[in-house]
Design a protein around this motif. Sequence first.
Motif, mmCIF file in Angstrom:
data_model
loop_
_atom_site.group_PDB
_atom_site.id
_atom_site.type_symbol
_atom_site.label_atom_id
_atom_site.label_comp_id
_atom_site.label_asym_id
_atom_site.label_seq_id
_atom_site.Cartn_x
_atom_site.Cartn_y
_atom_site.Cartn_z
ATOM 1 N N LEU A 126 0.728 -1.207 0.001
ATOM 2 C CA LEU A 126 -0.212 -0.109 0.094
ATOM 3 C C LEU A 126 0.698 1.335 0.114
ATOM 4 C CD1 LEU A 126 -3.164 0.575 2.225
ATOM 5 C CD2 LEU A 126 -1.834 2.378 1.521
ATOM 6 N N ARG A 127 0.745 1.720 -0.777
ATOM 7 C CA ARG A 127 1.788 3.150 -0.838
ATOM 8 C C ARG A 127 0.410 4.354 -1.842
ATOM 9 N NH1 ARG A 127 6.270 0.870 -5.710
ATOM 10 N NH2 ARG A 127 7.923 -0.133 -3.940
ATOM 11 N N VAL A 128 1.242 5.443 -1.069
ATOM 12 C CA VAL A 128 0.067 6.548 -0.723
ATOM 13 C C VAL A 128 0.890 7.443 -1.640
ATOM 14 C CG1 VAL A 128 -0.585 8.875 0.163
ATOM 15 C CG2 VAL A 128 -0.570 6.175 1.340
ATOM 16 N N LEU A 185 -3.785 5.888 -4.451
ATOM 17 C CA LEU A 185 -3.213 4.615 -3.395
ATOM 18 C C LEU A 185 -2.325 4.351 -4.660
ATOM 19 C CD1 LEU A 185 -5.882 3.642 -0.689
ATOM 20 C CD2 LEU A 185 -3.707 5.576 -0.720
ATOM 21 N N HIS A 189 -7.305 10.559 -0.840
ATOM 22 C CA HIS A 189 -5.960 10.113 -1.562
ATOM 23 C C HIS A 189 -5.650 8.946 -1.743
ATOM 24 C CE1 HIS A 189 -5.303 11.361 3.376
ATOM 25 N NE2 HIS A 189 -4.002 11.317 3.087
ATOM 26 N N SER A 214 -1.213 0.118 -4.731
ATOM 27 C CA SER A 214 -1.735 -1.107 -3.202
ATOM 28 C C SER A 214 -2.067 -2.910 -4.460
ATOM 29 C CB SER A 214 -2.570 -0.987 -2.548
ATOM 30 O OG SER A 214 -2.424 -2.097 -1.492
#
Length: 296
Positions: A16-18, A29, A27, A31
Amino acid sequence: MPALVEEGRAKVNLTLRVVGRRVDGYHDLESVVAFADCADRLTLEPGDTLSLSMTGPLAEACGETSDNLVLKAARLLGEQVADLRVGHFTLEKVLPVAAGIGGGSADAAAALRLLARLNELSLDDDRIRDVALKTGADVPVCLASHACDMTGVGENLLPLALPQLPCVLVNPRVPVATKNVFKALGLRNGELLTGVVDVMMRSSAAWPEEGDAVADWIDALAGGTNDLEAPAARIEPVISDVLSALRNAKGVRLVRMSGSGATCFAIFATDADAQAAGEKLRSAQPGWWVHAGTLS
């Protein structure tokens, strides 16, 4: 007409990368999402009135019935589809609530699948897809319950040929509010967490293909992260205890938190190692929710 039944499988964010926070406050993302072999069970008895009752070991943790995402999804679909046939839903709740595994989203997605069956609608119907996203960011991916690379705010889904991965899921039975974790991440509206080049590299990342070995997937996933893990652990330090317990298990290959927590997962080399680790954790931490099974 007999009752209809669907399962709401637990969603697990393997990565999970923001990417950043948009000007509207949402946001973006990226993921990799998989689904576990543990699930809530949702039954629909066709009738004239939309209603919901809850059973199961974790029913009391769901809060007010009127706020449940099952009813929210059904009401939103009723606004889109004239004369929508509805009925009484019964939710058997076994997945932890506010746990980072999309339990409520999975239940809402199951409700949409049931209503689609009852009303002879395709899951590709634009109205169902629109309602899924309006209900919650994780509902679209839960609608198909298939491994995906998910981007944007949950609307972009690229199916992945993920093999079955032996796993253990652990939740310390401490709810974590997603909004609090994102607040702790501390991004301002319009702020990127990463550079533009890094964002482009992430969005074009190639994942292993169908038929590739489990080891190839584990190696690829190990290069990822969960950007929400650190802020969630600051809010609930017990998350660090769960991660540590999983890292000490025999045969473990990868350990990470799912979603906004507090559920964490471990991927193992073999099913036997996963089952043994699950039994050991249940014995050592009887207050924790532990599931040993597979992700796919």
